[in-house]
Each structure stands twice: as C-alpha cells, then as structure tokens.
Scaffold this active site. Structure first.
Site, PDB file in Angstrom:
ATOM      1  N   ASP A   1      15.391  81.736  45.383  1.00  0.00           N
ATOM      2  CA  ASP A   1      14.136  81.812  46.124  1.00  0.00           C
ATOM      3  C   ASP A   1      14.471  81.996  47.615  1.00  0.00           C
ATOM      4  O   ASP A   1      15.619  81.773  48.026  1.00  0.00           O
ATOM      5  CB  ASP A   1      13.403  80.479  45.881  1.00  0.00           C
ATOM      6  CG  ASP A   1      12.216  80.299  46.776  1.00  0.00           C
ATOM      7  OD1 ASP A   1      11.401  81.224  46.861  1.00  0.00           O
ATOM      8  OD2 ASP A   1      12.096  79.208  47.388  1.00  0.00           O
TER       9      ASP A   1
ATOM     10  N   ASP B   1      11.824  81.274  50.746  1.00  0.00           N
ATOM     11  CA  ASP B   1      11.178  80.247  51.579  1.00  0.00           C
ATOM     12  C   ASP B   1      11.542  78.834  51.139  1.00  0.00           C
ATOM     13  O   ASP B   1      11.323  78.472  49.986  1.00  0.00           O
ATOM     14  CB  ASP B   1       9.649  80.367  51.483  1.00  0.00           C
ATOM     15  CG  ASP B   1       9.084  81.359  52.492  1.00  0.00           C
ATOM     16  OD1 ASP B   1       9.730  81.583  53.519  1.00  0.00           O
ATOM     17  OD2 ASP B   1       7.990  81.894  52.228  1.00  0.00           O
TER      18      ASP B   1
HETATM   19 MG   LIG Z   1      10.166  78.403  48.121  1.00  0.00          MG
END
Ligand SMILES: [Mg+2]
Length: 249
Positions: free
Chosen positions: A8, A10
C-alpha cells in the site's frame, strides 16, 4: 526464487505528511536484492507513477483498489491484457469511473445525507481537503475505476448496504471511503501473482498495509505485515528486509 512485495502507499510507504523518506532506503535495498516491489494503492495511475518514479521502481503496479494492473511493456514474457498503451499492458478489473459517478448520485439520493466525491470538488478543494499539493490533487482527480468520497452525518452501515444494493462496494481507506466495483486489492494481487508464477515459476509473496482496504491483499500473500497507527512507518519494512535477507519464509 523471486520475492514479490505488494505494498500500500498511504500510511505504509508514505507517512502522515506524505513523505517516503523513511521507507525509501529499505525499498532501495529490497530492489537491490532483486525483489519486485508492487505498489498497490487506492491512488490513481498518475499518482502511483509519480511515487514509483521517485522510488526508482520499475515493477508492475495496481491502481485504485485493484481497479487495474499496469504491467510495463516487456516486463513479462507471458501476460494477458485487456487494454494496451505505449507503456503498459493493462489488466482491468474495475468499473469505469463515469458509471461510478452515476451510481454515487443514486446512493446519495437513497441515503439522504451528504456524500462528497472527488468529482464534486475542484482540484483546489481536493488539495485543501486531503493535504495534497495542488499538483498531486490534480492527479488524484484523474480517476479511472474508483471514487473517493467523504460523508457528513451518514450512517456507515446504511452506506455499505445501499452501495451493495446498487451492485457496488464501499471500502474504507485512510482518509476517504471509496466507491468501486467488486474489485479489491486481494483480487488484483491474486491475478498478478498468477502472472508472476507463469513467468518465474515458484514465487514468495510479502504484503504490507495499514487499513481495512489492505486486508484482502494481506490475506493472499505468504507473509503479511500490518503497520499499526502508533508505529513509525518504517517498522514493518525493517522486518520485511530482515525476512528477505535471511530468506526466512
Ligand atoms: Mg493506507
């Protein structure tokens, strides 16, 4: 054996100020050890391309919560695709953005509360709301397969149900809810894993994330890592590097 790290962005590579400085040196080492690093985010193609370049990654990536897989041309010997551009072979798993915008309107009508999507906001408003620079906010608005939105005075459970009745899904990311088709990070990772296996034979997979929308991805890897909110962003990455260096799978 090829190691593939699905990550991922963020809150996992990027800290709360959108800085990747703490994680970049570890990603550089993983790439040096010949691991593939596949960015798998709710962000758009253009946003991911920016971070991918900044991190010197040349592996495939997955945009908009599994909406599409972008495979650089000639990366694999064998790969199927739905669409091609000059740069990529693209496997599409999501619903086109125009349709999602129409559905967001129906959900809004059905809920009777305020749902504000990126398509309802100007670039400046997205920048202000998300804390992104105006340039990054412009890229974040270039949606292809998903619509981020926030809610005001809405019941979350009712939201999930109403979306489902429209044949869609809502997933919860770090800052926003996301309206999308059946695609999730897990389906996309499974699909890309198959392509890796076809080309490299047996592979070892690692996944790292920090939110509910990462769980389907973490479910389908050999070694899942979850970054807790209280931890510095590089904590799981140090463990991942140790795992790859020690080959402790
Ligand atoms: Mg995230």
């Amino acid at each position: 054996m090829k190691t593939v790290v699905f990550t991922d962005l963020d809150g996992t590579v990027l800290d709360e100020k959108y800085s990747f400085q703490d994680v970049k040196p570890i990603i550089t080492q993983l790439l040096f050890l010949d691991a593939a690093v596949v960015l798998c985010s709710s962000k758009t193609r253009t946003e991911i391309e920016f971070y991918r370049r900044a991190l010197s990654i040349s592996d495939p990536f997955i945009s908009e919560n599994g909406g599409a897989i972008f495979v650089p041309k000639n990366y694999f010997k064998v790969a199927g695709f739905d669409r091609q551009t000059r740069e990529y072979d693209i496997i599409e798993l999501g619903i086109p953005y125009v349709e999602l915008r129409k559905k967001l309107q129906s959900i809004r009508d059905g809920m009777g509360c305020k749902l504000v999507g990126f398509g309802d906001m100007s670039t400046e408003e997205v920048a202000k709301d998300s804390g992104l620079s105006v340039e990054l906010a412009g890229w974040a608005k270039q949606r292809e397969y998903g619509e981020p939105f926030r809610i005001v005075d809405c019941n979350e459970e009712q939201l999930f149900k109403t979306a489902k009745a429209e044949g869609l899904h809502v997933t919860k990311g770090d800052r926003y809810y996301h309206l999308k088709g059946k695609n999730d990070k897990g389906n996309a990772v499974m699909r890309l894993k198959e392509v890796y296996v076809k080309n490299f034979g047996q592979i070892r997979t690692i996944g790292v994330g920090n939110s509910a929308n990462d769980l389907p991805m973490l479910d389908v890897v050999d070694a899942p890592f979850f970054r807790e909110k209280t931890e510095p962003v590089d904590v799981p990455w140090k463990k991942i590097l140790a795992k790859v260096v020690n080959q402790s799978f």
